[in-house]
Design a protein around this motif. Structure first.
Motif, PDB file in Angstrom:
ATOM      1  N   CYS A  65       1.032  -1.120   0.322  1.00 38.92           N
ATOM      2  CA  CYS A  65      -0.328  -0.042  -0.412  1.00 38.92           C
ATOM      3  C   CYS A  65       1.028   1.090   0.243  1.00 38.92           C
ATOM      4  O   CYS A  65       0.232   2.248   0.452  1.00 38.92           O
ATOM      5  N   THR A 124       1.381  -0.897  -4.493  1.00 39.90           N
ATOM      6  CA  THR A 124       0.679  -0.924  -4.099  1.00 39.90           C
ATOM      7  C   THR A 124      -0.415  -2.375  -4.680  1.00 39.90           C
ATOM      8  O   THR A 124      -0.237  -3.009  -5.749  1.00 39.90           O
ATOM      9  N   SER A 125      -1.130  -2.863  -3.764  1.00 42.57           N
ATOM     10  CA  SER A 125      -1.494  -4.502  -4.173  1.00 42.57           C
ATOM     11  C   SER A 125      -2.554  -5.290  -3.682  1.00 42.57           C
ATOM     12  O   SER A 125      -2.102  -4.972  -2.181  1.00 42.57           O
ATOM     13  N   ASP A 173      -5.042  -4.620  -8.431  1.00 40.45           N
ATOM     14  CA  ASP A 173      -3.515  -4.131  -9.059  1.00 40.45           C
ATOM     15  C   ASP A 173      -2.724  -5.065  -8.330  1.00 40.45           C
ATOM     16  O   ASP A 173      -3.259  -5.709  -7.445  1.00 40.45           O
ATOM     17  N   HIS A 213       1.694  -0.888 -10.414  1.00 41.67           N
ATOM     18  CA  HIS A 213      -0.291  -1.333  -9.827  1.00 41.67           C
ATOM     19  C   HIS A 213       0.024  -2.234 -10.921  1.00 41.67           C
ATOM     20  O   HIS A 213      -0.412  -3.459 -10.581  1.00 41.67           O
ATOM     21  N   ASP A 263      -4.348   5.155  -7.918  1.00 43.92           N
ATOM     22  CA  ASP A 263      -3.934   6.936  -7.936  1.00 43.92           C
ATOM     23  C   ASP A 263      -5.298   7.640  -8.162  1.00 43.92           C
ATOM     24  O   ASP A 263      -5.780   8.242  -9.206  1.00 43.92           O
ATOM     25  N   GLU A 302      -6.066   7.661  -1.493  1.00 41.24           N
ATOM     26  CA  GLU A 302      -4.930   7.891  -1.186  1.00 41.24           C
ATOM     27  C   GLU A 302      -3.872   9.343  -1.112  1.00 41.24           C
ATOM     28  O   GLU A 302      -5.217   9.853  -0.699  1.00 41.24           O
ATOM     29  N   SER A 357      -0.667  10.861  -1.125  1.00 43.02           N
ATOM     30  CA  SER A 357       0.329  10.787  -1.378  1.00 43.02           C
ATOM     31  C   SER A 357       2.360  11.672  -0.644  1.00 43.02           C
ATOM     32  O   SER A 357       2.918  10.849  -0.444  1.00 43.02           O
ATOM     33  N   SER A 386      -4.031   5.390   1.539  1.00 39.26           N
ATOM     34  CA  SER A 386      -3.181   4.085   1.259  1.00 39.26           C
ATOM     35  C   SER A 386      -1.878   5.287   0.146  1.00 39.26           C
ATOM     36  O   SER A 386      -2.333   6.211   0.443  1.00 39.26           O
ATOM     37  N   HIS A 387      -1.114   5.053  -0.161  1.00 39.26           N
ATOM     38  CA  HIS A 387      -0.002   5.202  -0.951  1.00 39.26           C
ATOM     39  C   HIS A 387       0.799   6.924  -0.762  1.00 39.26           C
ATOM     40  O   HIS A 387       1.399   7.326  -1.565  1.00 39.26           O
ATOM     41  N   ASP A 404       1.469  -2.788   4.938  1.00 40.19           N
ATOM     42  CA  ASP A 404       1.739  -4.334   4.035  1.00 40.19           C
ATOM     43  C   ASP A 404       0.941  -5.222   4.651  1.00 40.19           C
ATOM     44  O   ASP A 404       2.805  -5.467   5.974  1.00 40.19           O
TER      45      ASP A 404
END
Length: 261
Positions: free
Chosen positions: A8, A19-20, A30, A58, A165, A189, A191, A227-228, A255
């Motif tokens: 993440c 990201t997954s 993703d 991704h 994103d 996200e 970022s 996330s991200h 994670d």
């Protein structure tokens, strides 16, 4: 509905996975950090991949997942993994990655009639069944044909949305506001820190302050999952989220964690 966070982070560094998310053990949302996070046995359970956009962080592990699964496909022990996304995203993967130059074309290997991967285009706002879940995608403001997803388990009504994103947008929120059910959870996200708003806007990402403006466009008030975050700025971003998300229930994704919706 079970969500396992494979990665993440907005940065690829030791201890930070890209990201997954793994949903109900068979569906990837993703594919930035799949093969480094899952055992061979767990990878073999994957049947579908929902892709938000074609940026490498991704999608990169689609390539290595295909390589790991080909032996099972040869032995007819695994069917093709369906890559689902808006058509331009699939075209980008086909043209720039699975093109026999960057990586073998696993949509024709090991055989044209028995591939490891297949392309399955989605239409914006059209609901499809994916391994017993209802899923719909809708454009967001990021890379070429980037989109977010809504997933819903019909039996329980459990649901969540994932923006992928995104920068500031409007149509995505209009889509969520029109859902025939109340949105319960939102993965979104953050970022960059507020001091880097110009870069966030140029790269079509969010800061905590921009995130709050976006959330105010949403009629529902779901639980927020962040996330991200770019790892270099994560402490600063977290401090700013405390103020920006005042009044919201939110959680910083990690994670390896497991979440049940």
């Amino acid at each position: 509905m079970h969500l396992h966070v494979l990665g993440c982070s907005g940065s690829d560094l030791p201890g930070y996975n890209l990201t997954s998310f793994l949903v109900n053990k068979t569906l990837l949302l993703d594919a930035g950090s799949v093969t480094s996070s899952l055992s061979s046995a767990d990878q073999a359970q994957i049947q579908d991949i929902l892709v938000t956009h074609a940026h490498l962080d991704h999608i990169k592990d689609i390539l290595f997942l295909a390589d790991n699964l080909i032996e099972l496909v040869v032995r007819n022990e695994h069917g093709p993994v369906r890559i689902r996304a808006l058509a331009p995203v699939l075209d980008s993967i086909r043209t720039h990655l699975l093109n026999d130059t960057i990586w073998p074309d696993f949509t024709v290997l090991p055989a044209i009639g028995n591939p490891v991967l297949t392309y399955n285009p989605l239409e914006p706002g059209v609901w499809v069944d994916v391994n017993g879940l209802q899923a719909a995608t809708f454009p967001v403001n990021h890379a070429k044909a980037a989109s977010g997803y809504v997933l819903r388990e019909e039996s329980s009504g459990a649901n969540f949305a994932f923006t992928g994103d995104t920068g500031p947008t409007s149509d995505w929120w209009h889509f969520l506001n029109g859902l025939p059910f109340s949105l319960e959870h939102l993965i979104i996200e953050a970022s960059f820190p507020n001091s880097m708003e110009e870069l966030a806007l140029l790269s079509q990402h969010l800061t905590p302050a921009l995130l709050r403006v976006e959330l105010d466009k949403l009629h529902a008030r779901p639980k927020i999952y962040i996330s991200h975050m770019k790892s270099t700025f994560s402490s600063e971003i977290q401090e700013q989220l405390n103020q920006a998300l005042d009044g919201y229930t939110y959680h910083l994704l990690r994670d390896g964690e497991d979440i049940t919706f």
